[in-house]
Design an enzyme around this catalytic site. Structure first.
Site, PDB file in Angstrom:
ATOM      1  N   ASP A 359      24.367 -28.273  37.157  1.00 18.83           N
ATOM      2  CA  ASP A 359      25.773 -28.633  36.979  1.00 18.83           C
ATOM      3  C   ASP A 359      26.301 -29.657  37.978  1.00 18.83           C
ATOM      4  O   ASP A 359      27.150 -30.467  37.626  1.00 18.83           O
ATOM      5  CB  ASP A 359      26.642 -27.371  37.044  1.00 18.83           C
ATOM      6  CG  ASP A 359      26.660 -26.615  35.718  1.00 18.83           C
ATOM      7  OD1 ASP A 359      26.394 -27.251  34.676  1.00 18.83           O
ATOM      8  OD2 ASP A 359      26.947 -25.414  35.722  1.00 18.83           O
ATOM      9  N   TYR A 447      31.943 -21.885  31.923  1.00 17.16           N
ATOM     10  CA  TYR A 447      31.866 -21.061  33.134  1.00 17.16           C
ATOM     11  C   TYR A 447      32.828 -21.551  34.208  1.00 17.16           C
ATOM     12  O   TYR A 447      33.048 -22.743  34.350  1.00 17.16           O
ATOM     13  CB  TYR A 447      30.451 -21.092  33.713  1.00 17.16           C
ATOM     14  CG  TYR A 447      29.727 -19.785  33.569  1.00 17.16           C
ATOM     15  CD1 TYR A 447      29.978 -18.728  34.428  1.00 17.16           C
ATOM     16  CD2 TYR A 447      28.787 -19.596  32.561  1.00 17.16           C
ATOM     17  CE1 TYR A 447      29.315 -17.522  34.299  1.00 17.16           C
ATOM     18  CE2 TYR A 447      28.119 -18.385  32.424  1.00 17.16           C
ATOM     19  CZ  TYR A 447      28.388 -17.356  33.295  1.00 17.16           C
ATOM     20  OH  TYR A 447      27.727 -16.155  33.159  1.00 17.16           O
TER      21      TYR A 447
END
Lengths: 716, 716
Positions: A359, A447
């Protein structure tokens, strides 16, 4: 995890595109002012700010100037860099796509030598730009107005995705007739489409000819929580450079789009629980910390520099703690940040195998760290800081209220001792624990990652990561476990009708450039606890534990896997700095609950994220080794990771070293994670060990009733 | 760790003795009243109590009556039991020494069947008493006024030490001429002596003929922190039954008594740090919990019974959480408490080898849990509860303010999600986390253990243990590490001149009688995460993780050692209670940071504490199996531990089971631990897993500014 998502209608699409290209907050373009004359006046009056309880950052970004060598680029500086790049000959025909543009930090020695009031070292920018499908890394010198370095990247991997990439991927998908037909065939209205762009990972030669990305879509009919309504099995592969669809995979047509009942998590949408009585952390005199020049935080015995970074999110630099005897400010850590975040999913399906996100390097933790919500993300008396970032077109934009700072009192105890009355001492000495927290929350698609750096007066730093947000879920034809023919074959948990929460891991790797008292002369020591058998016959005990200290000579000595039954402490020490007693000053890393990556080391995602092969690594300081997955993480092949660097086995004794720690989570979802997950968190500590001569908070004061405020209900 | 310590002068000694034998709080002896008619009125008005910020327990102990089958014995009941025992024929010649006297809890089925308003099941007491050097376990029936059971203990081990034992051990030591001569020869004035009584452990035949205890002494000259001034090597062994010194070991005469400079930790004794601005958790409407009938706590979706226990400290019973869909109160845990605390030191010297404390069974965690200090041990709006315990002479005494209950808001986030603006949804939904904490702090001699049971609205229970207080230190001739000839031979860290902090471990074993929805039909499931190689060739991935569920059939299936590289989740499920989706209702135990005992399994202390051989055990419910180290822990030989019970390998599937969890710490001391240790803590969680149909706090409310109080400085 993953992806940014999207609206269907092209009109809205272009509005969004405009907003992004011109920044979140539209800004005019002021002239660049090189002076830092305003710096000394920029001491934030936290108390006043907080008396009115407004999270108003006190920065006038248009006119801000850098005050410290590590201060991020200002809007004026970014604009100037854009001008310089516009005039740079190789980019004359067209302005390149900016994938990263941030301060090129001065050499560490320059930063360490700098004192407040000194002129700043030359301001430079480090830029990653794509022009004609080539990735350039450039150094831009702000003083000379020149591009001083320009290297075309030739190894594997591509730069962090830009928002333009993401927008383009969705745009070409939505314009694809076959795709649209497939959506309609599944009974989803095109107007309800919401698409995300998972990174493609790298899986061998098929994907070595350019930048590719996946696009997957959801229905947002009836809920903003589209994540819970996947169109399962429909996966589009887009070539990002050629801006075209290269593959549409459509499987799982028998799988319905889950209904989305009770998935709306917005306040008032869900049936309200009886609220608890109001509760808050109150500070009638305001917090005890100050923020000087926008980035220097001073609190209790701590002083550090904090800034927002588009890729890493929150960066702590020059963390120093005051010696409890001499009051000297002593270095603990030169720089600490989350270097990479690896999230592999455990499903081999065509629509799932590639979900092995990195990420930070693929999407960016700072750029996805949206404004914090006062009173809920952070308590009442918090101080908020903005990020100043750069869009693909080189324009600066402000990420407001991206970081908060607050003092925490959680009812905990700093130290205590009571004497049983029969000792004759009537002693009940207790000190409450108050800490300082710096927080950021990155919403990387579904998320949410909450990053806390918590500073304690006893010298401890706790680094905590909380996970919340939405599961990445998979559609299934089953509404009940009794319909599942082989439960052992499930790749996750049935968390709602037709919805499987797929098993996955999270690994957050921290770059911790520890400088105990000095940048040089640091060593990594494993203090192993070893069971010794008593063979002397002199004691009735058969066994005991003994500490064995092992100084790591080279990098391979410091590739550490934790072992419950062969435990160690892990110290970074400065053998040149001895206490009065002769012990070396040190800090130890204290793991909390964690998890290890179990994937095959030859599996492509594990090769790319080989920095998770150990829980601890130690490398010699090297200013180019910042990103555990490599600078060019996207579609990288694992040839520039921390694991590769460490394999060189360089000397790490008595030198400037960097500690890398990976915090891990295995996540087997459960029904409670649906439709939004209660926060799960874990942490590790950096804890002084013989750094202070004795307990540095021996003289801390207890709390007395007279010091506490008188409070009443606001509406009474 | 351990021991209780002592004053020299015999006059003071007898004063202390008097205070203890008549209880901490002198009490008159009211008549016993069997009625529970007052119960329903005893709802504590927490808000009012806390508005005045006084930790005043609202109980009139002299007149209190039991309201719930699990309520501890009242003062009236204890007095009645004393009368019954006085009249019991075998004790006619002399009243026995009471080592334990507490409620004999009714059968679980009786407790589960009981409803408020029902008459209480017969009240009984379980008594451990020593008469003529024999340990009796007795059952006393309060209704009939009879001793209904009396068994003389014939196995290994002795009852928990009484304060009389400790006083006697010190008394005979101080009266010993040889001992006094040895003290004087070391240059310590007898008037400065402060003695502690470490338990002797068990090390074979030499110590099998009766109760023995060690006595070691310190100098308190110039400091109340006598723990830092050991008279090293002087160890007295006392026969507790014959009340005489049996051995004096005097080694280490060349070791000076450490000076004690800067060891006084009392406020104003240590140089004061600049205090931080005042900070507190404020609740203008008061806390949201209530305490009914003195022991039933109701908060948010939780309800549980809480009580003080002389041995275990804090006991949580009948913990139930309200179903988020049906509002039904559902059972989670029948009973949870710290069953044993094992603290082995890692030094073989004559004065150290025996230091392998079992604090709960040898000393008692409740009896050493002194009054909590308001505003410092617990935040402002806390509610305090007392313990009612029994002295060696059978007299009741009150342990005031031994437990506190408070709501905690620490600035943390219950759940959150933000949407990137390009999704079209302007979403920033965040819910702050507020929890309920029940706390106790046991000062077992030098060490302070802070026990927290924290209840969350999402159904999670966090059990946390914090360690503070003083190190157990060893004298050394060395003032600096450069004087130490062989640093590898040190058994600890030089933490001050002439002071070594000896390496040791702490293991806290919790008894967790989980009853998921029902006492029967519970099973323990290991959900193993297994790396699977992908051999299908259908996916570019080489590997993934798969869950494999294994239901434990018998006890040996549930003897669990944690493995970082072969990880599992550990669930207690009720297969008879399925969610709408068909998943069994369950709770999982989630380890945090922990440590394993590494001692040789044949080492005497490890045999006695074999319950630490695994991190998890599961046993079928058996009302006699409460104490992991056996009921008679003192000088036990390990023949009645959890490990022995578990070895019977009884069936544990679909039945009433008890989960045992051991939380461990390795402690290598450092200078920062001197002269008082900053709190180190670790925790584990009991977390719902498919227990609720979905996230039970989806409908939680955010905090709004209008709800928060207006506060001002009290003196302004």
């Amino acid at each position: 995890m993953e992806k940014t998502s999207f609206l269907y209608f092209s009109i809205i699409f272009f509005i969004v595109f405009f907003i992004f290209s011109s920044s979140f907050y539209p800004l005019s373009k002021p002239e660049f002012v090189g002076s830092s004359s305003r710096c000394t006046k920029l001491i934030s009056s936290i108390s006043e700010t907080n008396q009115v309880h407004k999270p108003t950052p006190d920065h006038d970004h248009k006119n801000s100037t850098p005050c410290h060598p590590l201060d991020p680029l200002t809007i004026q500086e970014i604009n100037k860099i854009r001008d310089i790049l516009s005039l740079y000959a190789p980019f004359a025909s067209s302005f390149p796509a900016i994938h990263s543009l941030s301060l090129d930090e001065p050499d560490k020695n320059q930063v360490l030598a700098w004192k407040k009031g000194d002129p700043l070292p030359p301001r430079k920018a480090f830029v990653v730009a794509v022009s004609n499908n080539k990735s350039h890394t450039l150094t831009v010198d702000l003083d000379s107005g020149q591009v001083t370095e320009d290297t075309v990247h030739t190894g594997s991997g591509y730069p962090t995705l830009s928002l333009d990439d993401i927008l383009a991927a969705v745009q070409v998908t939505l314009a694809d007739a076959d795709f649209n037909e497939s959506v309609i065939n599944r009974g989803v209205a095109l107007s309800d489409l919401q698409c995300i762009t998972p990174s493609a990972g790298w899986y061998g030669q098929d994907e070595e000819n350019g930048r590719v990305i996946k696009v997957q879509c959801f229905s947002n009919e009836g809920t903003p929580n589209f994540y819970m309504r996947p169109i399962e099995g429909l996966t589009v592969t887009v070539d990002l450079d050629r801006r075209k669809v290269v593959k549409i995979s459509s499987t799982g047509r028998g799988i319905p789009v889950p209904k989305g009942t009770n998935t709306d998590y917005r306040y008032h949408a869900a049936p309200e629980k009886k609220p608890l009585n109001p509760i808050s952390i109150e500070q009638p005199k305001g917090p005890s910390f100050s923020v000087e020049d926008g980035h220097i935080v001073k609190w209790a015995n701590w002083e550090f520099h904090i800034k927002a970074d588009q890729r890493a999110g929150l960066v702590i630099s020059r963390a120093m703690v005051r010696d409890s005897e001499t009051s000297e400010l002593r270095s603990v850590m030169y720089k600490g940040f989350s270097s990479e975040l690896f999230v592999p999913y455990m499903d081999l399906d065509e629509s799932w195998y590639f979900k092995t996100y990195m990420d930070a390097g693929e999407f960016g933790l700072g750029v996805t760290a949206l404004p914090l919500m006062p009173l809920n993300d952070c308590p009442r008396h918090s101080y908020y800081m903005d990020g100043v970032f750069v869009a693909a077109d080189g324009e600066p934009f402000v990420q407001p209220n991206m970081i908060c700072l607050f003092e925490r009192y959680a009812g905990d105890i700093s130290w205590r001792h009571s004497e049983l009355p029969l000792t004759g001492f009537q002693i009940r000495e207790v000190r409450p624990k108050v800490t300082l927290v710096a927080r950021m929350a990155a919403s990387v698609g579904n998320y949410d990652y909450i990053f806390d750096w918590e500073f304690q007066t006893d010298g401890l730093i706790r680094i905590k990561v909380g996970l919340s947000g939405m599961l990445m879920v998979k559609g299934t034809p089953h509404e009940n476990m009794n319909q599942v023919p082989d439960q052992d074959e499930m790749t996750g948990t049935l968390v709602s009708k037709n919805v499987i929460g797929v098993v996955h891991d999270h690994f957050i790797t921290f770059h911790l450039d520890m400088d105990i008292d000095d940048r040089a002369n640091n060593s990594f020591v494993e203090v192993n606890l070893v069971k010794e058998e008593n063979l002397t016959g002199k004691s009735p005990r058969k066994s005991y534990l003994k500490t064995k200290r092992r100084v790591a000579k080279t990098e391979k000595d410091a590739q550490i896997k934790f072992k419950l039954y062969d435990p160690s402490e892990f110290h970074v020490i400065n053998p040149s700095r001895r206490s009065h007693l002769g012990n070396p000053a040190g800090y130890k890393v204290v793991p909390g609950g964690t998890a290890a990556s179990l994937l095959d080391h030859d599996d492509p995602p594990q090769r790319r994220s080989a920095f998770t092969n150990n829980q601890i690594w130690v490398t010699p300081y090297n200013r180019t080794e910042q990103w555990a997955g490599g600078l060019f993480t996207y579609q990288s092949r694992g040839d520039d990771t921390l694991a590769v660097w460490s394999e060189r086995n360089r000397p790490i004794e008595n030198t400037d070293i960097v500690l890398w720690y990976t915090l891990g989570f295995h996540h087997i979802p459960c029904q409670e994670d649906f439709p939004v997950m209660p926060t799960v968190s874990s942490s590790f500590d950096l804890k002084p060990v013989n750094f202070f001569e004795s307990n540095p908070i021996l003289g801390a004061a207890p709390t007395f009733e007279k010091d506490l405020p008188t409070c009443k209900l606001t509406d009474s």
